[in-house]
Design an enzyme around this catalytic site. Structure first.
Site, short mmCIF file in Angstrom:
data_model
loop_
_atom_site.label_atom_id
_atom_site.label_comp_id
_atom_site.label_asym_id
_atom_site.label_seq_id
_atom_site.Cartn_x
_atom_site.Cartn_y
_atom_site.Cartn_z
N ASP A 71 -29.64 -14.99 -15.36
CA ASP A 71 -29.01 -15.27 -14.08
C ASP A 71 -27.92 -16.33 -14.28
O ASP A 71 -28.14 -17.32 -14.98
CB ASP A 71 -30.09 -15.79 -13.13
CG ASP A 71 -29.63 -15.76 -11.70
OD1 ASP A 71 -30.35 -15.20 -10.87
OD2 ASP A 71 -28.52 -16.30 -11.41
N LYS A 158 1.18 -5.17 -17.42
CA LYS A 158 1.73 -3.80 -17.46
C LYS A 158 3.06 -3.80 -18.18
O LYS A 158 3.96 -4.57 -17.82
CB LYS A 158 1.93 -3.27 -16.03
CG LYS A 158 0.63 -2.88 -15.31
CD LYS A 158 0.98 -2.40 -13.90
CE LYS A 158 -0.26 -2.18 -13.07
NZ LYS A 158 -0.82 -0.85 -13.17
N GLU A 192 -0.89 4.38 -2.87
CA GLU A 192 -2.02 5.03 -3.53
C GLU A 192 -2.52 6.17 -2.64
O GLU A 192 -2.58 6.01 -1.42
CB GLU A 192 -3.15 4.02 -3.75
CG GLU A 192 -2.73 2.90 -4.69
CD GLU A 192 -3.75 1.77 -4.84
OE1 GLU A 192 -3.93 1.28 -5.95
OE2 GLU A 192 -4.36 1.40 -3.82
N ASP A 211 -5.42 -8.20 -1.06
CA ASP A 211 -5.81 -7.40 -2.23
C ASP A 211 -4.64 -7.24 -3.20
O ASP A 211 -4.82 -7.39 -4.41
CB ASP A 211 -6.32 -6.04 -1.75
CG ASP A 211 -6.93 -5.23 -2.89
OD1 ASP A 211 -7.56 -5.84 -3.78
OD2 ASP A 211 -6.79 -3.99 -2.90
N HIS A 216 -0.18 -9.12 -6.83
CA HIS A 216 0.63 -8.17 -7.60
C HIS A 216 2.07 -8.04 -7.08
O HIS A 216 3.03 -8.10 -7.84
CB HIS A 216 0.01 -6.77 -7.57
CG HIS A 216 -1.42 -6.70 -7.99
ND1 HIS A 216 -1.98 -7.57 -8.90
CD2 HIS A 216 -2.42 -5.85 -7.64
CE1 HIS A 216 -3.26 -7.25 -9.07
NE2 HIS A 216 -3.55 -6.23 -8.32
N LYS A 302 -3.45 2.44 1.08
CA LYS A 302 -4.36 3.46 0.56
C LYS A 302 -4.15 4.73 1.39
O LYS A 302 -3.68 4.66 2.54
CB LYS A 302 -5.82 3.00 0.73
CG LYS A 302 -6.12 1.61 0.16
CD LYS A 302 -6.43 1.66 -1.31
CE LYS A 302 -6.82 0.30 -1.86
NZ LYS A 302 -6.66 0.19 -3.30
#
Ligand code: BG6
Length: 450
Positions: A71, A158, A192, A211, A216, A302
Site C-alpha cells: 500500500d 510527441k 477525438e 483535461d 496539452h 470527444k
C-alpha cells in the site's frame, strides 16, 4: 540507476508506459532495471504476464522488471522498496498513480531517504486550479528540489509537436511572416471521435478544459507563438515558453463555448445532471507586439466527427485582388495526428482560365520523408531517465496555464448538447470567419468549412 514505477499495474502503465519500456529495452535504449510498485502482489511472474498482455507480444528479454508490492500509504512499502533498490544507484521515481497520491508517495520515498540524488516524475493533472497546483508543488518541494521535479505533459514527447519549433526556427521563410502583420488567426484543434468510455468517474470531475486545454493545448499554443530562444538549451526554451504564456490574457466567459455530447450522462461514473464539458472552444488573446489582435482559437472535444490534432495558421488575404473570385487565404497546417506533416494551402492558376485561382496543397508527410516516429512516452521516459527537463513542464509554466483558464473553472454554465459525430454549432462564433476543416489526409482535404 533504476526506474521506480509507482502504479505499474495501473491503466497508464498498461496502455502507455509498459509498451514504451518494452520498445526502449528492445532497441537497446533502456538498460536500467524497472522496479514496479503495486498494491496487489502479482509476483514477478504475474507482473511479467501482465506486462506481456499490455505489450501484446512476448516481452523483451532485455526488460529487467522487478516488483515491490504494498500500500502506498504504508511506510513498510517504502522500506521494502529501499531494500529492493539497494546498490542500484540514483533513482527516477515515476508516479503513474492518481494525483491524490502524489504527495503521499513523495513523502514515503523521502522518509526512507530514497529522495537523495533522485528525481520525481509526476503525471498530469498537476492540481485542479492555480491554488491546488501551488499547494501540491509546495508539498513536493519539501522532498525534492525543483530541478529534480519533472511534470509530465506527454504532448511534449510527441515528435510532430517538437517538430513545430524545429520547423519554425530551422526555416528562414516563416519568421518574417510569423506575426500580426501577416497572420490573421491561429486555430488549434484536438478532435477525438471516441467518448469518455470507461473514464467517466475521472472525466466528470475534470472536463475538457482541465483535461487537455490547460496542459496539452496551451503547450502547443506556446510552441506556435513563442519567440526564438537565445540558445537551444532547455532553460532558454522554457523561459521563452513562459514569456509568451505570460502575455496570454486570462480567457473570459464571453470567449468560450462549451458542449456536452448526447448520451454522456449515461456513462458509468458520470452524474445524471452533469454540467461537465466534453467539448470546449475558446478564443485566446496574446498581448505582445508580435500577436496583438490575432485570435488564437482553441477547440477540443470527444465524440467529434474526426480524429485530428492540427494547428492551422491563416494568413491575411493579398491586399489587392487581381482575380475574379476573391482568393482564399493561404493556410499553413501543422498536422500532428493522424499523418503527421505540414501542408501549405496555396493558390495556383485555374487551368484554361486566366483570372481565376485554384487551391493546391503543398504537403509533406513526415513518416514518408523521415521514417516512423517514436511514441511520445518513449521520449518522456528517456528524458526522465536522462534528467533532461526540455520536454517537461516547469512550475512557472503550470501556474501561467492555470491563470489563463482560471476564470472559466468555476462556471456553472450549462454546456450545449451536441449529437455524437457532429461539431457543436455554437462554436462557430469563436473563430472569426469560421473554423477550417481538419483531419483530412494530404490531397483529400475537404472544402473550407468547419
Ligand atoms: C490525455 C487526456 O491527457 O490526452 C485524454 O486525459 C486524451 O482525455 C489524451 O484523450 C489525448 O492524447 P493523445 O496522445 O491520444 O492525443
Amino acid at each position: 540507476m533504476a526506474l521506480v514505477l509507482f502504479g505499474i499495474t495501473g491503466d497508464l502503465s498498461k496502455k502507455m508506459l509498459l509498451p514504451a519500456l518494452h520498445r526502449l529495452a528492445e532497441t537497446g535504449q533502456l538498460k536500467e532495471p524497472v522496479v514496479g510498485v503495486a498494491k496487489t502482489d502479482l509476483g514477478l511472474d504475474g507482473l511479467r504476464a501482465f506486462a506481456r498482455q499490455a505489450v501484446g507480444q512476448d516481452l523483451s528479454p532485455h526488460l529487467d522488471l522487478r516488483l515491490v508490492a504494498g500500500d502506498l500509504a504504508d511506510h513498510g512499502t517504502y522500506e521494502r522498496l529501499r531494500d529492493q533498490v539497494n546498490g542500484l544507484g540514483h533513482l527516477t521515481h515515476y508516479l503513474a498513480v492518481p494525483p491524490s497520491l502524489f504527495a503521499t508517495v513523495a513523502k514515503g520515498v523521502a522518509a526512507v531517504g530514497l529522495n537523495t540524488g533522485s528525481r520525481l516524475v509526476v503525471e498530469k493533472p498537476f492540481g485542479h486550479d492555480v491554488e491546488s497546483a501551488r499547494q501540491l508543488n509546495a508539498e513536493l518541494l519539501t522532498c525534492f528540489e525543483e530541478e529534480r521535479l519533472f511534470r509530465v505533459d506527454h504532448y511534449l514527447g510527441k515528435e510532430p509537436v517538437e517538430d513545430l519549433i524545429v520547423f519554425r526556427f530551422a526555416n528562414t521563410m516563416l519568421e518574417p511572416i510569423w506575426n500580426r502583420t501577416y497572420v490573421r488567426s491561429v486555430q488549434i484543434t484536438l478532435a477525438e471521435t471516441f467518448g469518455v468510455e470507461d473514464r467517466g468517474a475521472f472525466y466528470d470531475r475534470v472536463g475538457a478544459l482541465r483535461d487537455v486545454v490547460q496542459n496539452h493545448l496551451l503547450q502547443l499554443l506556446a510552441y506556435t507563438a513563442m519567440d526564438a530562444p537565445p540558445s537551444a538549451d532547455a532553460r532558454a526554451v522554457l523561459d521563452e515558453k513562459w514569456r509568451v504564456l505570460r502575455s496570454v490574457r486570462a480567457v473570459q466567459e464571453s470567449d468560450v463555448v462549451r458542449g456536452q455530447y448526447e448520451g454522456y450522462r449515461d456513462t458509468p461514473g458520470v452524474a445524471k445532471d452533469s454540467r461537465t464539458e466534453t467539448f470546449v472552444a475558446l478564443r485566446a488573446t496574446i498581448d505582445n507586439w508580435r500577436w496583438a489582435g490575432v485570435p488564437f482559437c482553441v477547440r477540443t472535444g470527444k465524440c467529434l466527427p474526426v480524429d485530428a490534432l492540427e494547428i492551422v495558421v491563416e494568413l491575411h488575404r493579398p491586399p489587392v485582388a487581381y482575380f475574379s473570385a476573391r482568393p482564399a487565404p493561404n493556410l499553413l497546417r501543422f498536422r500532428m495526428h493522424p499523418d503527421a506533416g505540414v501542408t501549405f494551402d496555396l493558390l495556383a492558376k485555374e487551368l484554361d482560365v486566366l483570372d481565376r485561382t485554384h487551391e493546391v496543397a503543398v504537403s509533406v508527410d513526415f513518416a514518408t520523408a523521415l521514417g516512423p516516429a517514436e511514441a511520445a512516452y518513449e521520449q518522456v521516459l528517456k528524458d526522465a531517465l536522462a534528467g533532461d527537463p526540455r520536454h517537461f513542464v516547469r512550475f512557472d509554466l503550470v501556474e501561467e496555464s492555470w491563470r489563463i483558464v482560471q476564470d472559466l473553472l468555476t462556471s456553472d454554465v450549462e454546456p450545449e448538447p451536441y449529437a455524437p459525430g457532429t461539431w457543436p454549432e455554437a462554436a462557430s462564433r469563436i473563430a472569426p470567419g469560421g473554423w477550417h476543416s481538419v483531419g483530412a489526409t494530404t490531397g483529400q482535404r475537404a472544402a473550407p468549412g468547419r
